[in-house]
Every structure is written in structure tokens, then in C-alpha cells.
Design a protein around this motif. Structure first.
Motif, PDB file in Angstrom:
ATOM      1  N   PRO A  48      -1.482   3.759  -4.916  1.00 36.04           N
ATOM      2  CA  PRO A  48      -1.776   4.804  -3.928  1.00 36.04           C
ATOM      3  C   PRO A  48      -2.769   4.313  -2.876  1.00 36.04           C
ATOM      4  CG  PRO A  48      -2.006   5.644  -6.174  1.00 36.04           C
ATOM      5  CD  PRO A  48      -1.829   4.157  -6.268  1.00 36.04           C
ATOM      6  N   GLU A  49      -2.642   4.813  -1.660  1.00 38.99           N
ATOM      7  CA  GLU A  49      -3.508   4.379  -0.561  1.00 38.99           C
ATOM      8  C   GLU A  49      -4.984   4.550  -0.860  1.00 38.99           C
ATOM      9  OE1 GLU A  49      -2.814   5.319   3.634  1.00 38.99           O
ATOM     10  OE2 GLU A  49      -0.756   5.775   3.044  1.00 38.99           O
ATOM     11  N   ARG A  50      -5.333   5.551  -1.632  1.00 39.50           N
ATOM     12  CA  ARG A  50      -6.757   5.814  -1.896  1.00 39.50           C
ATOM     13  C   ARG A  50      -7.410   4.680  -2.690  1.00 39.50           C
ATOM     14  NH1 ARG A  50      -4.022   9.417  -5.261  1.00 39.50           N
ATOM     15  NH2 ARG A  50      -4.458   9.143  -7.475  1.00 39.50           N
ATOM     16  N   TYR A  51      -6.612   3.805  -3.271  1.00 40.04           N
ATOM     17  CA  TYR A  51      -7.160   2.679  -4.039  1.00 40.04           C
ATOM     18  C   TYR A  51      -7.233   1.388  -3.225  1.00 40.04           C
ATOM     19  CZ  TYR A  51      -6.522   5.662  -8.115  1.00 40.04           C
ATOM     20  OH  TYR A  51      -6.576   6.693  -9.005  1.00 40.04           O
ATOM     21  N   THR A  52      -7.002   1.461  -1.931  1.00 41.00           N
ATOM     22  CA  THR A  52      -6.981   0.248  -1.114  1.00 41.00           C
ATOM     23  C   THR A  52      -8.307  -0.503  -1.174  1.00 41.00           C
ATOM     24  OG1 THR A  52      -5.307   1.127   0.367  1.00 41.00           O
ATOM     25  CG2 THR A  52      -6.668  -0.652   1.225  1.00 41.00           C
ATOM     26  N   GLU A  58       0.830  -1.199   0.000  1.00 42.09           N
ATOM     27  CA  GLU A  58       0.000   0.000   0.000  1.00 42.09           C
ATOM     28  C   GLU A  58       0.870   1.257   0.000  1.00 42.09           C
ATOM     29  OE1 GLU A  58      -2.493   1.477   3.533  1.00 42.09           O
ATOM     30  OE2 GLU A  58      -3.810   0.124   2.422  1.00 42.09           O
TER      31      GLU A  58
END
Length: 124
Positions: A86-90, A81
Motif C-alpha cells: 500500500p502507498e502508505r508504506y512507501t 507502489e
């Protein structure tokens, strides 16, 4: 011990890859379904509950033995991550992994059913 840390990291990456796509192995080897089911259940538990993965514990032990500092974050948080995506796609990626896993199982079932029907047709 530095080598052991690296080996554990490689095993961890391999385990994650198996969780994501290992269900497709059941298309060829049906017994692999049960191994993959256990791996996927553990992966879901580690992410959902959360639990500490034994590989993370082993990595931290090996780091201590090698004179390195322990990592405070989990494997996915450190190496996946924010690094591979990017974290927003977790959340979308977690859903995609879930769909891939379930899809591989459904595909394995349908493939095995197709093979059984084909054998039954040929033997008649």
C-alpha cells in the motif's frame, strides 16, 4: 515490439531487485561493490531528485512502436507502489531498502576483514 516491452519490464524489475539486495553479492565478489554502489546511487537519484529512468524512456518508446499508449507514471508508481504494498508504506519501505543496502555493504566489509585476518593468522 510487445515482447520488447515485456523484456524491458523484466529488466526493470531485475534492476530494482539488484538495487535492494545486490550489495550481498559483494560478500562473495568484492568488485561487485562498485557496480552496486553505482546502481544504488542511480536508484536513489531517480527516487530523490526525481529523474526519468532510461528504462522507463525505453519502455515508453517500445510501447509507442507497438501501438500502445505511453505510461504517464514511473515504473515504481505503476508496478510497485500500490501493487506490491500500500502507498502508505512507501516511506518505511524506502528506509528499509536503505538499511538493507547499507547493511549489505557493512556486512561485506566485515566479512572481507574477517577473511583477511583469518588468512593472516594461518600464514603466521
Amino acid at each position: 515490439m510487445d515482447v520488447l516491452v515485456t523484456v524491458i519490464l523484466v529488466v526493470h524489475f531485475g534492476y530494482l531487485a539488484f538495487v535492494v539486495v545486490g550489495g550481498f553479492l559483494a560478500w562473495r565478489w568484492p568488485r561487485m561493490f562498485w557496480v552496486h554502489l553505482a546502481a544504488a546511487a542511480w536508484g536513489l537519484a531517480v527516487v530523490g531528485i526525481p529523474l526519468t529512468c532510461p528504462l522507463t524512456t525505453a519502455e515508453n518508446w517500445a510501447r509507442r512502436e507497438a501501438g500502445q499508449t505511453e505510461q504517464t507514471a514511473g515504473f515504481i508508481d505503476r508496478y510497485i507502489e500500490g501493487v506490491l504494498y500500500p502507498e502508505r508504506y512507501t516511506l518505511p519501505l524506502q528506509v528499509l531498502v536503505g538499511v538493507t543496502v547499507v547493511g549489505s555493504w557493512v556486512g561485506a566489509y566485515l566479512y572481507r576483514r574477517h577473511l583477511r585476518r583469518r588468512v593472516e593468522t594461518v600464514s603466521l
